[in-house]
Structures are given as structure tokens and as C-alpha cells.
Write a protein that holds these residues in place. Sequence first.
Motif, PDB file in Angstrom:
ATOM      1  N   ASP A   1       0.855  -1.189   0.000  1.00 57.96           N
ATOM      2  CA  ASP A   1       0.000   0.000   0.000  1.00 57.96           C
ATOM      3  C   ASP A   1       0.889   1.236   0.000  1.00 57.96           C
ATOM      4  OD1 ASP A   1      -2.081  -1.751   0.270  1.00 57.96           O
ATOM      5  OD2 ASP A   1      -2.552  -1.236   2.337  1.00 57.96           O
ATOM      6  N   PHE A   2       0.553   2.191  -0.856  1.00 58.84           N
ATOM      7  CA  PHE A   2       1.260   3.461  -0.901  1.00 58.84           C
ATOM      8  C   PHE A   2       0.303   4.550  -0.449  1.00 58.84           C
ATOM      9  CE2 PHE A   2       3.499   0.923  -3.973  1.00 58.84           C
ATOM     10  CZ  PHE A   2       4.817   1.286  -3.809  1.00 58.84           C
ATOM     11  N   GLU A   3       0.774   5.416   0.425  1.00 59.97           N
ATOM     12  CA  GLU A   3       0.014   6.607   0.769  1.00 59.97           C
ATOM     13  C   GLU A   3       0.688   7.761   0.042  1.00 59.97           C
ATOM     14  OE1 GLU A   3      -1.278   9.163   4.686  1.00 59.97           O
ATOM     15  OE2 GLU A   3      -0.920   7.002   4.891  1.00 59.97           O
ATOM     16  N   LEU A   4      -0.109   8.499  -0.728  1.00 58.14           N
ATOM     17  CA  LEU A   4       0.437   9.555  -1.571  1.00 58.14           C
ATOM     18  C   LEU A   4       0.112  10.933  -1.021  1.00 58.14           C
ATOM     19  CD1 LEU A   4      -0.580   8.134  -5.057  1.00 58.14           C
ATOM     20  CD2 LEU A   4       1.460   7.633  -3.703  1.00 58.14           C
ATOM     21  N   ARG A   5       0.813  11.907  -1.538  1.00 61.43           N
ATOM     22  CA  ARG A   5       0.477  13.298  -1.215  1.00 61.43           C
ATOM     23  C   ARG A   5      -0.969  13.531  -1.623  1.00 61.43           C
ATOM     24  NH1 ARG A   5       5.549  16.985  -3.230  1.00 61.43           N
ATOM     25  NH2 ARG A   5       7.113  15.884  -2.002  1.00 61.43           N
ATOM     26  N   GLY A   6      -1.702  14.256  -0.856  1.00 68.13           N
ATOM     27  CA  GLY A   6      -3.103  14.493  -1.155  1.00 68.13           C
ATOM     28  C   GLY A   6      -4.000  13.457  -0.499  1.00 68.13           C
TER      29      GLY A   6
ATOM     30  N   ASP B   1      12.432   2.285 -10.069  1.00 64.06           N
ATOM     31  CA  ASP B   1      13.670   2.806 -10.648  1.00 64.06           C
ATOM     32  C   ASP B   1      14.461   3.578  -9.592  1.00 64.06           C
ATOM     33  OD1 ASP B   1      12.568   5.365 -10.452  1.00 64.06           O
ATOM     34  OD2 ASP B   1      12.194   5.571 -12.590  1.00 64.06           O
ATOM     35  N   THR B   2      15.562   4.183 -10.002  1.00 61.91           N
ATOM     36  CA  THR B   2      16.452   4.851  -9.054  1.00 61.91           C
ATOM     37  C   THR B   2      15.823   6.080  -8.399  1.00 61.91           C
ATOM     38  OG1 THR B   2      17.470   6.105 -10.848  1.00 61.91           O
ATOM     39  CG2 THR B   2      18.552   4.058 -10.176  1.00 61.91           C
ATOM     40  N   MET B   3      14.803   6.652  -9.016  1.00 63.41           N
ATOM     41  CA  MET B   3      14.111   7.812  -8.435  1.00 63.41           C
ATOM     42  C   MET B   3      12.900   7.381  -7.614  1.00 63.41           C
ATOM     43  SD  MET B   3      16.044  10.220  -9.406  1.00 63.41           S
ATOM     44  CE  MET B   3      15.092  11.661  -8.989  1.00 63.41           C
ATOM     45  N   MET B   4      12.769   6.086  -7.371  1.00 65.09           N
ATOM     46  CA  MET B   4      11.689   5.460  -6.621  1.00 65.09           C
ATOM     47  C   MET B   4      10.336   5.597  -7.316  1.00 65.09           C
ATOM     48  SD  MET B   4      11.639   5.156  -2.513  1.00 65.09           S
ATOM     49  CE  MET B   4      10.299   6.200  -2.031  1.00 65.09           C
TER      50      MET B   4
ATOM     51  N   ARG C   1       8.243  11.058  -6.107  1.00 61.28           N
ATOM     52  CA  ARG C   1       8.067  12.290  -5.325  1.00 61.28           C
ATOM     53  C   ARG C   1       6.676  12.400  -4.706  1.00 61.28           C
ATOM     54  NH1 ARG C   1       7.792  13.491 -10.586  1.00 61.28           N
ATOM     55  NH2 ARG C   1       5.966  14.625 -11.308  1.00 61.28           N
ATOM     56  N   GLN C   2       5.729  11.571  -5.167  1.00 64.86           N
ATOM     57  CA  GLN C   2       4.365  11.597  -4.629  1.00 64.86           C
ATOM     58  C   GLN C   2       4.174  10.657  -3.434  1.00 64.86           C
ATOM     59  OE1 GLN C   2       1.863  13.656  -5.529  1.00 64.86           O
ATOM     60  NE2 GLN C   2       3.378  14.644  -6.843  1.00 64.86           N
ATOM     61  N   ILE C   3       5.135   9.774  -3.200  1.00 65.60           N
ATOM     62  CA  ILE C   3       4.997   8.775  -2.135  1.00 65.60           C
ATOM     63  C   ILE C   3       5.316   9.392  -0.780  1.00 65.60           C
ATOM     64  CG2 ILE C   3       5.859   6.569  -1.255  1.00 65.60           C
ATOM     65  CD1 ILE C   3       6.523   5.864  -4.199  1.00 65.60           C
ATOM     66  N   VAL C   4       4.381   9.224   0.147  1.00 68.50           N
ATOM     67  CA  VAL C   4       4.590   9.689   1.524  1.00 68.50           C
ATOM     68  C   VAL C   4       4.954   8.503   2.411  1.00 68.50           C
ATOM     69  CG1 VAL C   4       3.519  10.818   3.508  1.00 68.50           C
ATOM     70  CG2 VAL C   4       2.977  11.604   1.199  1.00 68.50           C
ATOM     71  N   TYR C   5       4.171   7.420   2.338  1.00 70.92           N
ATOM     72  CA  TYR C   5       4.411   6.208   3.129  1.00 70.92           C
ATOM     73  C   TYR C   5       4.255   4.977   2.253  1.00 70.92           C
ATOM     74  CZ  TYR C   5       3.584   9.141   7.243  1.00 70.92           C
ATOM     75  OH  TYR C   5       3.638  10.128   8.186  1.00 70.92           O
ATOM     76  N   ILE C   6       4.986   3.929   2.625  1.00 72.87           N
ATOM     77  CA  ILE C   6       4.787   2.616   2.026  1.00 72.87           C
ATOM     78  C   ILE C   6       4.434   1.682   3.166  1.00 72.87           C
ATOM     79  CG2 ILE C   6       5.813   0.713   0.734  1.00 72.87           C
ATOM     80  CD1 ILE C   6       7.732   2.757  -0.504  1.00 72.87           C
ATOM     81  N   HIS C   7       3.229   1.129   3.117  1.00 73.98           N
ATOM     82  CA  HIS C   7       2.770   0.205   4.144  1.00 73.98           C
ATOM     83  C   HIS C   7       3.064  -1.217   3.681  1.00 73.98           C
ATOM     84  CE1 HIS C   7       0.590   3.435   6.203  1.00 73.98           C
ATOM     85  NE2 HIS C   7       0.317   3.874   4.977  1.00 73.98           N
ATOM     86  N   ILE C   8       3.796  -1.948   4.496  1.00 72.66           N
ATOM     87  CA  ILE C   8       4.202  -3.304   4.153  1.00 72.66           C
ATOM     88  C   ILE C   8       3.366  -4.279   4.972  1.00 72.66           C
ATOM     89  CG2 ILE C   8       6.136  -4.909   4.086  1.00 72.66           C
ATOM     90  CD1 ILE C   8       7.881  -2.273   4.233  1.00 72.66           C
TER      91      ILE C   8
END
Length: 109
Positions: free
Chosen positions: A39-44, A56-59, A86-93
Motif C-alpha cells: 500500500d502506498f500513501e500519496l500526497r493528497g 527505478d532509481t528515483m523510486m 516524489r508523490q509517495i509519503v508512506y509505504i505500508h508493508i
Amino acid sequence: YCLRISERMQDLLHFREQRQRQEKTLVCFVKALVGSRVDFELRGGAIVRGVLESVDTMMNCKLIKVRWKHKGQNAKYAEFSHIPGRQIVYIHIPDEIDVSKKLDSFFSR
């Protein structure tokens, strides 16, 4: 006296430098999760769940079997999606993922 390095050798050296740089960042951790549902939590505030296909290298992440959920809206589904790093705030594992095994398999490649 000048030594000329072939383009192939330059590419190989560049790849090795990038890999060494990545191993000192969180990008290698995210790359170790390829093939896992995360799960990814994004900006916004959007939450995106999917199977991580590549990083990739810039995630920047590519996902398949994706579910997008914005606050106050119905979920939307897609076969694949791209998330800029740049939009990723959290990655839930998920708890069932053994992080140490994932990292060990990533570094043994």
C-alpha cells in the motif's frame, strides 16, 4: 598517452556506481519488495494498493492489479499504474512479508 574506454565499459561502470549508490538508500529496500502487494500513501491522501512490478532509481513505481482510494470517494481499479517517487509519503508493508528475507534475496542477486 590516453586510454579510451568503450561505451559498453562506460555503461557497466555507470551501472555499478548506480547500484552502489542505491545500496546506501531506501530505494534498495523498495526494490526488494518487487512482486509483493503493498500500500502506498500519496500526497493528497490517496491510498494505492497493488502488486509492485518495478522501481527505478528515483523510486518511481509501477504497479499491477491496482486499487486507488481517495478520501470520501469510491475506490477505482486499474490493471496497471505508475506512481512518481516524489508523490509517495508512506509505504505500508503487510505483516506477512519477511523484510529481512526480502533484503537478503535482493542483495544476493
